[in-house]
Design a protein around this motif. Structure first.
Motif, PDB file in Angstrom:
ATOM      1  N   ILE A  50       1.046  -1.615   0.026  1.00  0.00           N
ATOM      2  CA  ILE A  50       0.214   0.435   0.183  1.00  0.00           C
ATOM      3  C   ILE A  50       1.093   1.150   0.338  1.00  0.00           C
ATOM      4  CG2 ILE A  50      -1.837   1.041   0.968  1.00  0.00           C
ATOM      5  CD1 ILE A  50      -2.501  -1.454   2.438  1.00  0.00           C
ATOM      6  N   TRP A  51       1.402   2.078  -1.099  1.00  0.00           N
ATOM      7  CA  TRP A  51       2.155   2.602  -1.381  1.00  0.00           C
ATOM      8  C   TRP A  51       1.302   4.764  -0.469  1.00  0.00           C
ATOM      9  CZ3 TRP A  51       6.583   1.314  -3.235  1.00  0.00           C
ATOM     10  CH2 TRP A  51       6.780   1.089  -3.306  1.00  0.00           C
ATOM     11  N   MET A  52       2.398   5.011   0.136  1.00  0.00           N
ATOM     12  CA  MET A  52       1.876   5.822   0.722  1.00  0.00           C
ATOM     13  C   MET A  52       2.848   7.222   0.781  1.00  0.00           C
ATOM     14  SD  MET A  52      -0.308   4.384   3.401  1.00  0.00           S
ATOM     15  CE  MET A  52      -0.618   5.459   3.833  1.00  0.00           C
ATOM     16  N   ASP A  53       3.322   6.928  -0.090  1.00  0.00           N
ATOM     17  CA  ASP A  53       4.274   8.135  -0.545  1.00  0.00           C
ATOM     18  C   ASP A  53       3.646   8.966  -1.960  1.00  0.00           C
ATOM     19  OD1 ASP A  53       4.368   6.541  -2.916  1.00  0.00           O
ATOM     20  OD2 ASP A  53       6.165   6.376  -2.645  1.00  0.00           O
TER      21      ASP A  53
ATOM     22  N   THR B 246      -2.868   2.867  -3.426  1.00  0.00           N
ATOM     23  CA  THR B 246      -2.119   3.900  -2.304  1.00  0.00           C
ATOM     24  C   THR B 246      -2.835   3.938  -1.490  1.00  0.00           C
ATOM     25  OG1 THR B 246      -3.764   5.160  -4.414  1.00  0.00           O
ATOM     26  CG2 THR B 246      -2.195   5.068  -4.881  1.00  0.00           C
ATOM     27  N   GLY B 247      -2.922   4.626  -0.687  1.00  0.00           N
ATOM     28  CA  GLY B 247      -3.567   4.724   1.104  1.00  0.00           C
ATOM     29  C   GLY B 247      -2.682   5.944   1.321  1.00  0.00           C
ATOM     30  N   LYS B 248      -3.640   6.548   2.961  1.00  0.00           N
ATOM     31  CA  LYS B 248      -3.299   7.833   3.157  1.00  0.00           C
ATOM     32  C   LYS B 248      -3.725   8.233   4.412  1.00  0.00           C
ATOM     33  CE  LYS B 248      -7.359   9.608   1.099  1.00  0.00           C
ATOM     34  NZ  LYS B 248      -8.398  11.096   0.480  1.00  0.00           N
ATOM     35  N   TRP B 249      -3.487   8.289   5.512  1.00  0.00           N
ATOM     36  CA  TRP B 249      -4.185   8.903   7.011  1.00  0.00           C
ATOM     37  C   TRP B 249      -5.744   9.157   7.068  1.00  0.00           C
ATOM     38  CZ3 TRP B 249      -3.748   4.780  10.237  1.00  0.00           C
ATOM     39  CH2 TRP B 249      -2.687   4.485  10.355  1.00  0.00           C
ATOM     40  N   GLU B 250      -7.007   8.913   7.402  1.00  0.00           N
ATOM     41  CA  GLU B 250      -7.546  10.292   7.781  1.00  0.00           C
ATOM     42  C   GLU B 250      -7.882  10.410   9.222  1.00  0.00           C
ATOM     43  OE1 GLU B 250      -9.983  10.059   3.131  1.00  0.00           O
ATOM     44  OE2 GLU B 250     -10.631   8.424   4.881  1.00  0.00           O
ATOM     45  N   GLY B 251      -7.506  10.750  10.091  1.00  0.00           N
ATOM     46  CA  GLY B 251      -7.263  10.978  11.463  1.00  0.00           C
ATOM     47  C   GLY B 251      -6.446   9.233  11.929  1.00  0.00           C
TER      48      GLY B 251
ATOM     49  N   THR C  63      -7.405   4.619   5.185  1.00  0.00           N
ATOM     50  CA  THR C  63      -8.160   4.555   4.113  1.00  0.00           C
ATOM     51  C   THR C  63      -7.265   4.511   2.882  1.00  0.00           C
ATOM     52  OG1 THR C  63      -9.838   6.198   4.441  1.00  0.00           O
ATOM     53  CG2 THR C  63      -9.732   5.862   2.372  1.00  0.00           C
ATOM     54  N   VAL C  64      -7.439   3.493   1.582  1.00  0.00           N
ATOM     55  CA  VAL C  64      -6.893   2.390   0.882  1.00  0.00           C
ATOM     56  C   VAL C  64      -8.011   2.206  -0.293  1.00  0.00           C
ATOM     57  CG1 VAL C  64      -5.597   0.577  -0.149  1.00  0.00           C
ATOM     58  CG2 VAL C  64      -5.167   1.379   2.314  1.00  0.00           C
ATOM     59  N   THR C  65      -6.961   3.450  -1.468  1.00  0.00           N
ATOM     60  CA  THR C  65      -8.231   3.139  -3.233  1.00  0.00           C
ATOM     61  C   THR C  65      -7.186   2.173  -3.440  1.00  0.00           C
ATOM     62  OG1 THR C  65      -8.955   5.131  -2.807  1.00  0.00           O
ATOM     63  CG2 THR C  65      -9.097   3.748  -5.034  1.00  0.00           C
TER      64      THR C  65
ATOM     65  N   THR D 292     -12.452   0.311  -1.994  1.00  0.00           N
ATOM     66  CA  THR D 292     -12.422   1.384  -1.206  1.00  0.00           C
ATOM     67  C   THR D 292     -12.029   0.550   0.296  1.00  0.00           C
ATOM     68  OG1 THR D 292     -12.630   3.156  -2.490  1.00  0.00           O
ATOM     69  CG2 THR D 292     -12.379   3.253  -0.103  1.00  0.00           C
ATOM     70  N   GLU D 293     -10.710   1.063   1.169  1.00  0.00           N
ATOM     71  CA  GLU D 293     -11.060   0.244   2.460  1.00  0.00           C
ATOM     72  C   GLU D 293     -10.626   1.283   3.601  1.00  0.00           C
ATOM     73  OE1 GLU D 293      -8.396  -3.736   2.095  1.00  0.00           O
ATOM     74  OE2 GLU D 293      -7.777  -1.901   0.259  1.00  0.00           O
ATOM     75  N   HIS D 294     -10.970   0.792   4.836  1.00  0.00           N
ATOM     76  CA  HIS D 294     -10.868   1.315   5.724  1.00  0.00           C
ATOM     77  C   HIS D 294     -10.165   0.814   7.427  1.00  0.00           C
ATOM     78  CE1 HIS D 294     -12.471   5.209   4.099  1.00  0.00           C
ATOM     79  NE2 HIS D 294     -13.902   4.301   3.491  1.00  0.00           N
ATOM     80  N   PHE D 295      -9.010   0.866   7.449  1.00  0.00           N
ATOM     81  CA  PHE D 295      -8.178   0.049   8.768  1.00  0.00           C
ATOM     82  C   PHE D 295      -8.587   0.638  10.169  1.00  0.00           C
ATOM     83  CE2 PHE D 295      -6.757  -1.640   4.797  1.00  0.00           C
ATOM     84  CZ  PHE D 295      -5.972  -2.782   4.419  1.00  0.00           C
TER      85      PHE D 295
END
Length: 303
Positions: A138-141, A159-164, A168-170, A193-196
């Protein structure tokens, strides 16, 4: 004497500041590190709990049970052509569950971070899934997704990003795979779309699948994981294909349209109309129960 006392106070203040700045050390799979404002620490070994959808995720769902799934007519037709004997064909025996379904089954899950060795900036979050021995990145860059013509893989491009404190991963570029293990398939046009979400030592994984070929609405599911020790767990997936049934070369078990012998089985078992068992977006909502009460009893209108 006063100077010594002043030095002791200053030293104590510096030590307190250092201790506050150091994050809690992990004490094994049962520990919890709340991380920072950039998100939670998901690293560790995880195992699923099956208090949700246990029959589906264990032995598997009934044949021709599409109830509550917003499938298209095309997806339904493909599902009705499915013959479970397909998995006796060597090419399918060791087939991987795609990322759109992988986390639903029995598995061991290991999560860790990959960081730049100099800057310590987060590059990627890695998942190793012992079911079919898949390693997922999961690329975070901030890198973009590739061209639509790029190859599709079982784990896709994520690709992922922190939402709080929610990761969240797409994911795109996923190979054709399961919606459900009774013949319903997602196409290679699906986007996941995923939420961990970590709450102390409980990890919730929410998936939202959109697929213009197979779904008329987003298909939402969730799974839960708890820490698991790596000791005594099997992290490999030895699978060797063999010839189980002799068939002509190129033959794949299937049912022609209108020839599936199991169309009525699930509907008869639970005394519902076969139209309900065949699914569709309408069957997702509570209002559909009112329609079922007015419907003709199962079997009465079947050909």
């Amino acid at each position: 004497m006063k100077n010594d006392k002043r030095l002791n106070i200053c030293g104590l203040a510096r030590m307190t500041a250092i201790l506050i700045s150091i994050p809690a050390f992990s004490q094994g799979p049962g520990s919890y590190n709340p991380g920072s404002a950039a998100g939670l620490d998901l690293a560790g070994n995880w195992g699923p709990v099956f208090h949700e959808d246990a029959p589906e995720r264990g032995p598997g769902p009934e044949l021709v049970n599409y109830l509550g799934i917003p499938i298209t007519d095309r997806a339904r037709l493909a599902g009705l052509s499915y013959d479970a004997s397909r998995f006796t064909v060597p090419e399918h025996q060791c087939e991987v569950h795609g990322v759109q379904y992988m986390y639903r089954g029995p598995l061991n899950l290991r999560i860790w971070e990959e960081r730049d060795p100099v800057s310590q900036e987060l590059i990627a979050i890695k998942n190793y899934i012992d079911n079919s021995e898949q390693t997922r990145t999961i690329w975070m860059d901030g890198r973009p997704h590739p061209s639509e013509y790029a190859p599709h893989t079982w784990m896709g491009f994520s690709t992922g990003k922190w939402e709080g404190n929610v990761l969240t991963v797409t994911t795109t570029h996923i190979k054709r795979g399961w919606l459900r293990r009774n013949g319903l398939r997602a196409s290679d046009q699906a986007v996941l779309t995923e939420h961990f979400i970590r709450n102390e030592n409980h990890l919730t994984h929410v998936t939202i699948l959109t697929d213009p070929d197979s779904l008329t609405e987003p298909f939402i599911r969730s799974q839960d994981f708890i820490p698991r020790s790596a000791n005594g767990q099997g992290w490999l997936y030895p699978c060797d294909a063999v010839v189980e049934i002799e068939r002509p070369q190129g033959a794949v078990p299937h049912y022609l349209p209108g020839k599936n012998p199991f169309v009525n089985e699930f509907a008869d078992q639970f005394k519902i109309p076969v139209e309900a068992a065949l699914g569709g977006a309408e069957t997702m909502y509570p209002e559909y129960r009112l329609k079922l009460k007015r419907a003709t009893p199962a079997g009465a209108t079947r050909k």
